[in-house]
Design a protein around this motif. Structure first.
Motif, PDB file in Angstrom:
ATOM      1  N   VAL A  37       0.859  -1.177   0.000  1.00 17.74           N
ATOM      2  CA  VAL A  37       0.000   0.000   0.000  1.00 17.74           C
ATOM      3  C   VAL A  37       0.896   1.227   0.000  1.00 17.74           C
ATOM      4  O   VAL A  37       1.849   1.315   0.796  1.00 17.74           O
ATOM      5  CB  VAL A  37      -0.943   0.016   1.210  1.00 17.74           C
ATOM      6  CG1 VAL A  37      -1.730   1.330   1.268  1.00 17.74           C
ATOM      7  CG2 VAL A  37      -1.910  -1.170   1.148  1.00 17.74           C
ATOM      8  N   VAL A  38       0.607   2.155  -0.894  1.00 19.04           N
ATOM      9  CA  VAL A  38       1.418   3.359  -1.046  1.00 19.04           C
ATOM     10  C   VAL A  38       0.592   4.579  -0.662  1.00 19.04           C
ATOM     11  O   VAL A  38      -0.539   4.752  -1.144  1.00 19.04           O
ATOM     12  CB  VAL A  38       1.925   3.503  -2.497  1.00 19.04           C
ATOM     13  CG1 VAL A  38       2.691   4.811  -2.683  1.00 19.04           C
ATOM     14  CG2 VAL A  38       2.788   2.311  -2.880  1.00 19.04           C
ATOM     15  N   GLU A  39       1.144   5.408   0.202  1.00 18.94           N
ATOM     16  CA  GLU A  39       0.533   6.694   0.510  1.00 18.94           C
ATOM     17  C   GLU A  39       0.892   7.653  -0.616  1.00 18.94           C
ATOM     18  O   GLU A  39       2.070   7.914  -0.875  1.00 18.94           O
ATOM     19  CB  GLU A  39       1.041   7.228   1.840  1.00 18.94           C
ATOM     20  CG  GLU A  39       0.327   8.484   2.294  1.00 18.94           C
ATOM     21  CD  GLU A  39       0.671   8.829   3.733  1.00 18.94           C
ATOM     22  OE1 GLU A  39      -0.198   8.643   4.606  1.00 18.94           O
ATOM     23  OE2 GLU A  39       1.823   9.255   3.964  1.00 18.94           O
ATOM     24  N   VAL A  40      -0.115   8.147  -1.311  1.00 18.29           N
ATOM     25  CA  VAL A  40       0.106   8.953  -2.509  1.00 18.29           C
ATOM     26  C   VAL A  40       0.599  10.344  -2.127  1.00 18.29           C
ATOM     27  O   VAL A  40      -0.004  11.030  -1.303  1.00 18.29           O
ATOM     28  CB  VAL A  40      -1.197   9.052  -3.333  1.00 18.29           C
ATOM     29  CG1 VAL A  40      -0.989   9.959  -4.544  1.00 18.29           C
ATOM     30  CG2 VAL A  40      -1.664   7.665  -3.759  1.00 18.29           C
ATOM     31  N   GLU A  41       1.702  10.735  -2.740  1.00 12.79           N
ATOM     32  CA  GLU A  41       2.229  12.088  -2.564  1.00 12.79           C
ATOM     33  C   GLU A  41       1.908  12.979  -3.759  1.00 12.79           C
ATOM     34  O   GLU A  41       1.757  14.194  -3.618  1.00 12.79           O
ATOM     35  CB  GLU A  41       3.742  12.038  -2.337  1.00 12.79           C
ATOM     36  CG  GLU A  41       4.128  11.313  -1.050  1.00 12.79           C
ATOM     37  CD  GLU A  41       5.624  11.167  -0.870  1.00 12.79           C
ATOM     38  OE1 GLU A  41       6.046  10.881   0.271  1.00 12.79           O
ATOM     39  OE2 GLU A  41       6.374  11.332  -1.861  1.00 12.79           O
ATOM     40  N   ALA A  42       1.814  12.365  -4.931  1.00 13.35           N
ATOM     41  CA  ALA A  42       1.486  13.113  -6.144  1.00 13.35           C
ATOM     42  C   ALA A  42       0.954  12.142  -7.187  1.00 13.35           C
ATOM     43  O   ALA A  42       1.318  10.964  -7.196  1.00 13.35           O
ATOM     44  CB  ALA A  42       2.709  13.844  -6.682  1.00 13.35           C
ATOM     45  N   CYS A  43       0.088  12.650  -8.073  1.00 16.63           N
ATOM     46  CA  CYS A  43      -0.440  11.816  -9.157  1.00 16.63           C
ATOM     47  C   CYS A  43      -0.771  12.709 -10.344  1.00 16.63           C
ATOM     48  O   CYS A  43      -1.477  13.717 -10.195  1.00 16.63           O
ATOM     49  CB  CYS A  43      -1.691  11.061  -8.710  1.00 16.63           C
ATOM     50  SG  CYS A  43      -2.323   9.901  -9.971  1.00 16.63           S
ATOM     51  N   GLY A  44      -0.252  12.373 -11.521  1.00 15.91           N
ATOM     52  CA  GLY A  44      -0.535  13.141 -12.715  1.00 15.91           C
ATOM     53  C   GLY A  44      -1.985  12.989 -13.147  1.00 15.91           C
ATOM     54  O   GLY A  44      -2.644  11.985 -12.872  1.00 15.91           O
ATOM     55  N   ILE A  45      -2.485  14.012 -13.835  1.00 16.84           N
ATOM     56  CA  ILE A  45      -3.829  13.993 -14.410  1.00 16.84           C
ATOM     57  C   ILE A  45      -3.652  13.888 -15.916  1.00 16.84           C
ATOM     58  O   ILE A  45      -3.115  14.801 -16.550  1.00 16.84           O
ATOM     59  CB  ILE A  45      -4.623  15.255 -14.038  1.00 16.84           C
ATOM     60  CG1 ILE A  45      -4.640  15.442 -12.513  1.00 16.84           C
ATOM     61  CG2 ILE A  45      -6.046  15.184 -14.580  1.00 16.84           C
ATOM     62  CD1 ILE A  45      -5.186  16.790 -12.077  1.00 16.84           C
ATOM     63  N   CYS A  46      -4.096  12.792 -16.487  1.00 21.88           N
ATOM     64  CA  CYS A  46      -3.748  12.419 -17.855  1.00 21.88           C
ATOM     65  C   CYS A  46      -4.991  12.369 -18.750  1.00 21.88           C
ATOM     66  O   CYS A  46      -6.107  12.151 -18.266  1.00 21.88           O
ATOM     67  CB  CYS A  46      -3.058  11.053 -17.821  1.00 21.88           C
ATOM     68  SG  CYS A  46      -2.587  10.363 -19.408  1.00 21.88           S
ATOM     69  N   ARG A  47      -4.787  12.543 -20.060  1.00 24.01           N
ATOM     70  CA  ARG A  47      -5.915  12.434 -20.990  1.00 24.01           C
ATOM     71  C   ARG A  47      -6.528  11.040 -20.976  1.00 24.01           C
ATOM     72  O   ARG A  47      -7.716  10.881 -21.269  1.00 24.01           O
ATOM     73  CB  ARG A  47      -5.493  12.828 -22.407  1.00 24.01           C
ATOM     74  CG  ARG A  47      -6.625  12.768 -23.412  1.00 24.01           C
ATOM     75  CD  ARG A  47      -6.398  13.672 -24.592  1.00 24.01           C
ATOM     76  NE  ARG A  47      -6.523  15.069 -24.229  1.00 24.01           N
ATOM     77  CZ  ARG A  47      -7.667  15.745 -24.184  1.00 24.01           C
ATOM     78  NH1 ARG A  47      -8.815  15.125 -24.484  1.00 24.01           N
ATOM     79  NH2 ARG A  47      -7.703  17.006 -23.855  1.00 24.01           N
ATOM     80  N   SER A  48      -5.758  10.021 -20.604  1.00 30.45           N
ATOM     81  CA  SER A  48      -6.342   8.689 -20.466  1.00 30.45           C
ATOM     82  C   SER A  48      -7.382   8.667 -19.352  1.00 30.45           C
ATOM     83  O   SER A  48      -8.372   7.936 -19.428  1.00 30.45           O
ATOM     84  CB  SER A  48      -5.250   7.649 -20.198  1.00 30.45           C
ATOM     85  OG  SER A  48      -4.385   7.529 -21.300  1.00 30.45           O
ATOM     86  N   ASP A  49      -7.163   9.461 -18.288  1.00 32.67           N
ATOM     87  CA  ASP A  49      -8.186   9.598 -17.248  1.00 32.67           C
ATOM     88  C   ASP A  49      -9.445  10.234 -17.835  1.00 32.67           C
ATOM     89  O   ASP A  49     -10.567   9.846 -17.497  1.00 32.67           O
ATOM     90  CB  ASP A  49      -7.668  10.472 -16.100  1.00 32.67           C
ATOM     91  CG  ASP A  49      -6.498   9.853 -15.364  1.00 32.67           C
ATOM     92  OD1 ASP A  49      -6.595   8.676 -14.982  1.00 32.67           O
ATOM     93  OD2 ASP A  49      -5.478  10.549 -15.179  1.00 32.67           O
ATOM     94  N   TRP A  50      -9.245  11.201 -18.721  1.00 35.38           N
ATOM     95  CA  TRP A  50     -10.391  11.850 -19.369  1.00 35.38           C
ATOM     96  C   TRP A  50     -11.153  10.854 -20.226  1.00 35.38           C
ATOM     97  O   TRP A  50     -12.397  10.820 -20.188  1.00 35.38           O
ATOM     98  CB  TRP A  50      -9.893  13.027 -20.214  1.00 35.38           C
ATOM     99  CG  TRP A  50     -10.976  13.721 -20.984  1.00 35.38           C
ATOM    100  CD1 TRP A  50     -11.819  14.696 -20.516  1.00 35.38           C
ATOM    101  CD2 TRP A  50     -11.332  13.496 -22.352  1.00 35.38           C
ATOM    102  NE1 TRP A  50     -12.690  15.096 -21.519  1.00 35.38           N
ATOM    103  CE2 TRP A  50     -12.403  14.372 -22.660  1.00 35.38           C
ATOM    104  CE3 TRP A  50     -10.853  12.653 -23.343  1.00 35.38           C
ATOM    105  CZ2 TRP A  50     -12.998  14.416 -23.920  1.00 35.38           C
ATOM    106  CZ3 TRP A  50     -11.436  12.693 -24.603  1.00 35.38           C
ATOM    107  CH2 TRP A  50     -12.497  13.566 -24.880  1.00 35.38           C
ATOM    108  N   HIS A  51     -10.444  10.031 -20.997  1.00 39.08           N
ATOM    109  CA  HIS A  51     -11.114   9.004 -21.800  1.00 39.08           C
ATOM    110  C   HIS A  51     -11.957   8.088 -20.899  1.00 39.08           C
ATOM    111  O   HIS A  51     -13.097   7.744 -21.230  1.00 39.08           O
ATOM    112  CB  HIS A  51     -10.083   8.163 -22.560  1.00 39.08           C
ATOM    113  CG  HIS A  51      -9.551   8.806 -23.806  1.00 39.08           C
ATOM    114  ND1 HIS A  51     -10.306   8.978 -24.934  1.00 39.08           N
ATOM    115  CD2 HIS A  51      -8.328   9.313 -24.092  1.00 39.08           C
ATOM    116  CE1 HIS A  51      -9.582   9.563 -25.880  1.00 39.08           C
ATOM    117  NE2 HIS A  51      -8.374   9.777 -25.389  1.00 39.08           N
TER     118      HIS A  51
END
Length: 353
Positions: free
Chosen positions: A29-43
């Motif tokens: 389990v990873v505590e998220v520090e950062a995550c990109g917002i990508c066009r694949s998320d939009w799709h």
């Protein structure tokens, strides 16, 4: 924990309490520090992909470009431990199938979720914590000097661009590459190409995107809203690019990219299609045959190849942080995905905690 959950395609993601992930015996389990917002998320948010049996179901936590710190490890995990900083590839691999064993885990065929943030059994990282299966194979150790925000910008876009140009197309120093679509993955491709010693023609219809490409080293800029992209690229490269990459995924950019290639050159498809193309684009196949033009696909990057790219990052040879134009909170993600509908984003936007 708080997370951004898809409840209805095209409607704002719901920021809500979601179940805490727990580590399976081979996962962390990873505590998220950062995550990109990508066009694949939009799709995924728009519900695209049903034509390839790849549409994301409601109830999914999106987000597939995270970096963070391990807070729990399964009892069979050997190569990483609680407290380690890691990046997570979106193309999760089992680590044991034939493709994984030969260094091609990005096309893993094992009995295992393959896409972080796109499948119910692989909930994503627009959340405070995320589970990473088969951690001994998938976890990417981060150098201490590397910032999590920069790694999130590295994400699937930079990894895909590096795999596409270096491994798939074999782009060489001094060769011309045309990049069609200068969003996140396109700008990543510009930077990767420059690191490989190539010369870049950047193609887009937005002045801001072309300006960003120029800042990253693109030698020639083509505004496709004012000029014929194919004619311009073929003219400035003296007969066509050695490699051309479609980073957008619409029929026009795909065909333009193919037509930009010189004899015995290669087109690389990175951008995913929309519901207009539904995964199908007609191509000039007779012309491609006559000129021995290669059509290549590229999806993410094998986890076993990530050390090469992370070494470049640690040595400052690449700077994905230069692509970051905005840092946002978890609560802002629904609005930032919606902004992609009108191409109202430039560069890479990153969620940070």
């Amino acid at each position: 924990m708080r997370a951004a959950v898809l409840r209805e395609h095209g409607e704002p993601l719901s920021i809500e309490d979601a179940p805490e992930p727990t580590a399976d015996p081979e996962g962390v389990v990873v505590e998220v520090e950062a995550c990109g917002i990508c066009r694949s998320d939009w799709h995924a948010w728009m519900g695209h992909g049903e034509w390839a049996d790849d549409a994301v179901d409601p109830g999914q936590i999106l987000g597939h470009e995270p970096a963070g710190r391990i807070v729990e490890a399964g009892d069979r995990v050997r190569t990483v431990a609680e407290g380690d900083r890691v990046a997570l590839p979106f193309n999760l691999a089992c680590g044991s199938c034939g493709y994984c064993r030969t260094g091609h885990g990005n096309v893993c065929t094992g009995d295992h979720p393959h896409a972080l943030g796109f499948e119910r059994s692989a909930q994503g990282a627009f959340a405070e914590r995320v589970h990473l299966p088969s951690a001994d194979y998938n976890a990417l150790h981060l150098p201490d000097s590397v910032d999590s925000r920069d790694v999130a910008a590295l994400g699937c876009r930079f990894m895909t661009a590096y795999n596409a140009l270096n491994a798939r197309a074999g782009l060489g120093a001094g060769e011309w590459v045309a990049v069609h679509g200068c969003g996140g993955v396109g700008l990543s491709a510009v930077q990767v190409a420059r690191v490989l010693g190539a010369r870049v023609v950047a193609v887009d219809v937005r002045e801001s995107a072309l300006d960003a490409a120029a800042d990253l080293g693109a030698e020639v800029l083509v505004d496709a809203s004012e000029a014929d992209a194919v004619e311009e690229v073929r003219a400035v490269t003296d007969g066509g690019a050695h490699v051309s990459l479609d980073a957008l995924g619409v029929a026009e950019t795909c065909r333009n990219s193919v037509r930009c290639v010189r004899p015995r050159g290669a087109h690389v498809q990175v951008g995913l299609t929309t519901d207009e193309e539904k995964g199908e684009v007609s191509l000039p196949t007779d012309w491609m045959t006559r000129h021995e033009v290669s059509f290549l696909g590229a999806r993410g990057m094998p986890p076993t190849s990530a050390d090469d790219l992370l070494s470049l990052l640690a040595s400052d040879a690449v700077d994905p942080g230069a692509l970051v134009t905005r840092e946002v909170s978890l609560d802002e993600i629904p609005d930032r995905l919606a902004a992609m509908s009108d191409y109202d984003t430039v560069g890479v936007e990153v969620m940070t905690f």
